[in-house]
Each structure stands twice: as structure tokens, then as C-alpha cells.
Scaffold this motif. Structure first.
Motif, PDB file in Angstrom:
ATOM      1  N   THR A 212      71.792  32.950  84.827  1.00  0.00           N
ATOM      2  CA  THR A 212      71.193  31.649  84.555  1.00  0.00           C
ATOM      3  C   THR A 212      70.983  31.510  83.053  1.00  0.00           C
ATOM      4  O   THR A 212      70.358  32.376  82.425  1.00  0.00           O
ATOM      5  CB  THR A 212      69.842  31.482  85.275  1.00  0.00           C
ATOM      6  OG1 THR A 212      70.051  31.557  86.688  1.00  0.00           O
ATOM      7  CG2 THR A 212      69.199  30.140  84.941  1.00  0.00           C
ATOM      8  N   ALA A 213      71.515  30.452  82.465  1.00  0.00           N
ATOM      9  CA  ALA A 213      71.284  30.148  81.052  1.00  0.00           C
ATOM     10  C   ALA A 213      69.978  29.363  80.949  1.00  0.00           C
ATOM     11  O   ALA A 213      69.802  28.353  81.638  1.00  0.00           O
ATOM     12  CB  ALA A 213      72.439  29.337  80.494  1.00  0.00           C
ATOM     13  N   ILE A 214      69.069  29.834  80.114  1.00  0.00           N
ATOM     14  CA  ILE A 214      67.764  29.197  79.949  1.00  0.00           C
ATOM     15  C   ILE A 214      67.687  28.617  78.547  1.00  0.00           C
ATOM     16  O   ILE A 214      67.787  29.349  77.555  1.00  0.00           O
ATOM     17  CB  ILE A 214      66.621  30.208  80.191  1.00  0.00           C
ATOM     18  CG1 ILE A 214      66.778  30.863  81.569  1.00  0.00           C
ATOM     19  CG2 ILE A 214      65.271  29.524  80.077  1.00  0.00           C
ATOM     20  CD1 ILE A 214      65.781  31.984  81.846  1.00  0.00           C
ATOM     21  N   THR A 215      67.542  27.310  78.448  1.00  0.00           N
ATOM     22  CA  THR A 215      67.591  26.628  77.161  1.00  0.00           C
ATOM     23  C   THR A 215      66.601  25.483  77.127  1.00  0.00           C
ATOM     24  O   THR A 215      66.217  24.945  78.180  1.00  0.00           O
ATOM     25  CB  THR A 215      69.014  26.096  76.878  1.00  0.00           C
ATOM     26  OG1 THR A 215      69.022  25.388  75.635  1.00  0.00           O
ATOM     27  CG2 THR A 215      69.503  25.184  77.997  1.00  0.00           C
ATOM     28  N   THR A 216      66.173  25.125  75.930  1.00  0.00           N
ATOM     29  CA  THR A 216      65.271  23.973  75.785  1.00  0.00           C
ATOM     30  C   THR A 216      66.032  22.656  75.796  1.00  0.00           C
ATOM     31  O   THR A 216      65.437  21.602  75.978  1.00  0.00           O
ATOM     32  CB  THR A 216      64.487  24.058  74.469  1.00  0.00           C
ATOM     33  OG1 THR A 216      65.414  24.082  73.367  1.00  0.00           O
ATOM     34  CG2 THR A 216      63.614  25.303  74.427  1.00  0.00           C
ATOM     35  N   ARG A 217      67.344  22.724  75.626  1.00  0.00           N
ATOM     36  CA  ARG A 217      68.117  21.510  75.364  1.00  0.00           C
ATOM     37  C   ARG A 217      69.025  21.154  76.542  1.00  0.00           C
ATOM     38  O   ARG A 217      69.937  21.901  76.878  1.00  0.00           O
ATOM     39  CB  ARG A 217      68.944  21.697  74.088  1.00  0.00           C
ATOM     40  CG  ARG A 217      68.072  21.955  72.862  1.00  0.00           C
ATOM     41  CD  ARG A 217      68.882  22.322  71.637  1.00  0.00           C
ATOM     42  NE  ARG A 217      69.779  21.259  71.219  1.00  0.00           N
ATOM     43  CZ  ARG A 217      70.557  21.322  70.149  1.00  0.00           C
ATOM     44  NH1 ARG A 217      70.549  22.417  69.389  1.00  0.00           N
ATOM     45  NH2 ARG A 217      71.341  20.320  69.829  1.00  0.00           N
ATOM     46  N   GLU A 218      68.767  20.007  77.134  1.00  0.00           N
ATOM     47  CA  GLU A 218      69.573  19.525  78.247  1.00  0.00           C
ATOM     48  C   GLU A 218      71.031  19.376  77.842  1.00  0.00           C
ATOM     49  O   GLU A 218      71.950  19.613  78.647  1.00  0.00           O
ATOM     50  CB  GLU A 218      69.033  18.185  78.741  1.00  0.00           C
ATOM     51  CG  GLU A 218      69.846  17.527  79.839  1.00  0.00           C
ATOM     52  CD  GLU A 218      69.888  18.332  81.126  1.00  0.00           C
ATOM     53  OE1 GLU A 218      70.970  18.384  81.752  1.00  0.00           O
ATOM     54  OE2 GLU A 218      68.862  18.925  81.500  1.00  0.00           O
TER      55      GLU A 218
END
Length: 362
Positions: A212-218
């Protein structure tokens, strides 16, 4: 010992404009004993280069010539060299020496050298915290001389124009994934999808984990899925984060600046492990040890990998046909590249075509 002058780009550290890279000359030694002289063909641009040039870690030695993702061709060898010959395509990563005698070095972990100064870094000399140590100059230059035990063999099946970031971003993410024994079916989260994170996604997928990639940016969702992530979690979505409580066996965090680690700790299963790479300094807020202790979780950090691990990740990437996503630039655009990295405007790693620096010699 014979030396010669080569072209480079470095920062002077002077009061006015000293943190802008500009053309400079540096001295390189002719190879002796077990050393090789390398003509540098490509050099990756790491976020650490920016931190070091700007003295963000308060240990920079000026003049500073960055670059520790080096790919080049051996052009001369010392008389005791046995591993490489003239014409060999080789790499140099984050280190160029260590004491060789301490417990860590004896176990093949030069990156944990226990000597007073630790390993000798490819640039900025010894990694002391007061800037008092000796200086070394990195890969933003036409040539470098390195002892063969710190030189990597580049597999022929890898595109040498793209391979450079594996020598830092690759091993920096591979080492903790390997040490966590990530395997098929493990739930792995990669926090931060930039230069380090995009390599971590590819490597964890090649280890057969569910990633799972976890990022702040949609806006990074589609890019993360294209890298091979099975899912994407937006960390600023509180409901989504809550839904992933106790979801992950292992979290690798690649955020290179101070941040609050506590929301991510809650994502770990009991006995889960979170490792932060690329951050030298404290978290933005103290770690909530209750969240760590009550589920027997572990929160740790990692800096780089050993020489053996660096060779291992090169061969791993060759087997799985993993390459960084890179954008090629010329040396003369390096200051603009630094700004784009800081603004997260690059996908995902810059590599310098060092032929552009050699053109300055003509």
C-alpha cells in the motif's frame, strides 16, 4: 602520490551565494595499490545532496561537492586491483572507506563502522556533527578514485543511464525491507512516494508483499498504482486512516523531513515494525510510547546499507528488471533540479548526464 585536477560542481559555503552549486576544480589522486580511477558517466541527485549543500544537518564541510549515486567506467587501475579492469562499468554509493577492523566492519557492515568518525562518506568526509572532519568530493565531477572494495559491479542487464539511484535510494529501502524479512503475503505500507518511496514500492512488490502506497497527495494515487502498488492510502483522510488501524505488518517511511510519526504507528498490527529512512533528526512530535508498547510494536530508523547489500540490491533489481523512474538532466541545470526536488515536482529521481560537465572542459 600523483594527483590531477578535474571539473566539478560544488558549493563554497561562502556568505553570499555559497549554497548555490557552481563550477569548481577539485584534485583527484591517481590510483595506487587497490584503487581504481573512474570516469563518471551518470550521477543521481539525492535529497541528501540538498541537505548537505544547505548544511541542514549542521555538519557540512565546504567546499561541498555532492553525489553518491555514481555510475562510470574504470579508466585506470592500481597494481593490486583484481576485481575490475579498464573498461568495466561500475558504481560507487554512499561510502568510500571505513576503518576495516571494528566489529561492524569485520561482519561486512561498513555502514555501521564503530570508529570515531564512522564510515568515510563519498562526499563531506567523515560524518561528524560539527563539520570538523576531513573532506571528500562526490560524484558531481568528471572522475573519482576509489578503493576497489567500495566499488560495485553494475549488472549488464541494467540500463546504466538509469541505474544510479539504486546505489542510494535502492539500498536505503532494500536493506530495512530485507532485515524485516518481508515475504509473500505480508502487508507492507510505503509512506511517502518520492525518490526513495517509489523504489520501495517496486522492491516490496518484487518480494511478493501486498503493498500500500501511503501519501498525503491524492494526485499521486495513479502514479503509485503504476509503480505496482496494490492500494493507495491518503494519510490526510482521517476516516481512511482509521479504517487501516492494525492493517500492516511493516511500514517503511521515506519522509525526509520532520513529521508526526504517531498516526502511522496506529496502522501497525501487534508486533508490527515501522522503520524511517532518509530522516536525520527528531520526529516533529515525541513518539507515543503507549501506542508502541501496548501492541509490542517497534519504531526504528535506518540510514543506508552495506557494500554487500548494495551489490545484492543491484543483482535483485537485475533479476526482477527493476529500474528507478528517472529524468535526465545536464549538470548546468542542477540548481533548478534542487528546487524541483524541494517542491516535489520531479517524478521520481533526477540523474545527471555527466557528459554535460565534460563539455565545459572543451
Amino acid at each position: 602520490m600523483q594527483s590531477f585536477t578535474v571539473k566539478a560542481y560544488g558549493a563554497s559555503g561562502s556568505l553570499f551565494g555559497g549554497k548555490t552549486l557552481e563550477p569548481i576544480d577539485v584534485e583527484r589522486n591517481k590510483p595506487t595499490a587497490d584503487e581504481v580511477l573512474i570516469e563518471i558517466l551518470y550521477c543521481g541527485v539525492c535529497h541528501s545532496d540538498i541537505h548537505q549543500v544547505h548544511n541542514d544537518w549542521k555538519n557540512t564541510i565546504y567546499p561541498c561537492v555532492p553525489g553518491h549515486e555514481i555510475v562510470g567506467r574504470v579508466v585506470e587501475t592500481g597494481p593490486q586491483v583484481t576485481k575490475f579492469k579498464t573498461g568495466s562499468i561500475v558504481g560507487v554509493g554512499c561510502m568510500v572507506d571505513s576503518c576495516g577492523t571494528c566489529l561492524s566492519c569485520a561482519q561486512g557492515e561498513e555502514n555501521y563502522c564503530l570508529s570515531e568518525t564512522g564510515p568515510t562518506m563519498t562526499y563531506n568526509g567523515d560524518f561528524t556533527t560539527d563539520g570538523s572532519g576531513f573532506n571528500t568530493f562526490g560524484g558531481y565531477s568528471t572522475h573519482i578514485t576509489v578503493q576497489e572494495s567500495f566499488v560495485l559491479d553494475i549488472p549488464e542487464t541494467l540500463d546504466m543511464a538509469k541505474v544510479a539511484p539504486i546505489l542510494c535510494a535502492g539500498v536505503t529501502t532494500y536493506s530495512p525491507l530485507k532485515r524485516a524479512n518481508v515475504k509473500a503475503g505480508d502487508k507492507v505500507g510505503i509512506i511517502g512516494i518520492g525518490g526513495l518511496g517509489h523504489m520501495a514500492v517496486k522492491i516490496a512488490k518484487a518480494m511478493s508483499a501486498h503493498v500500500t502506497a501511503i501519501t498525503t497527495r491524492e494526485e499521486k494515487r495513479e502514479a503509485a498504482l503504476q509503480l505496482g502498488a496494490d492500494a493507495v492510502l491518503i494519510s490526510e483522510d482521517d476516516d481512511a486512516m482509521q479504517a487501516h488501524t492494525y492493517a500492516f505488518d511493516f511500514l517503511l517511511c521515506t519522509i525526509p523531513y520532520a513529521f508526526d510519526v504517531n498516526p502511522y504507528i496506529s496502522l501497525l498490527k501487534p508486533h508490527g515494525n515501522l522503520v524511517t529512512v532518509g530522516l536525520i533528526g527528531p520526529y516533529d512530535k515525541p513518539t507515543n510510547n503507549m501506542e508502541v508498547a501496548k501492541m509490542n510494536r517497534t519504531v526504528g530508523g535506518s540510514l543506508i546499507g552495506s557494500i554487500a547489500e548494495t551489490q545484492e540490491v543491484l543483482e535483485f533489481c537485475a533479476r526482477h528488471q527493476i529500474l528507478p523512474d528517472v529524468e535526465m538532466i545536464v549538470m548546468q541545470d542542477i540548481n533548478n533540479a534542487f528546487e524541483e526536488i524541494k517542491n516535489e515536482d520531479v517524478r521520481f529521481r533526477f540523474v545527471i548526464d555527466m557528459a554535460s560537465l565534460k563539455e565545459d572542459e572543451d
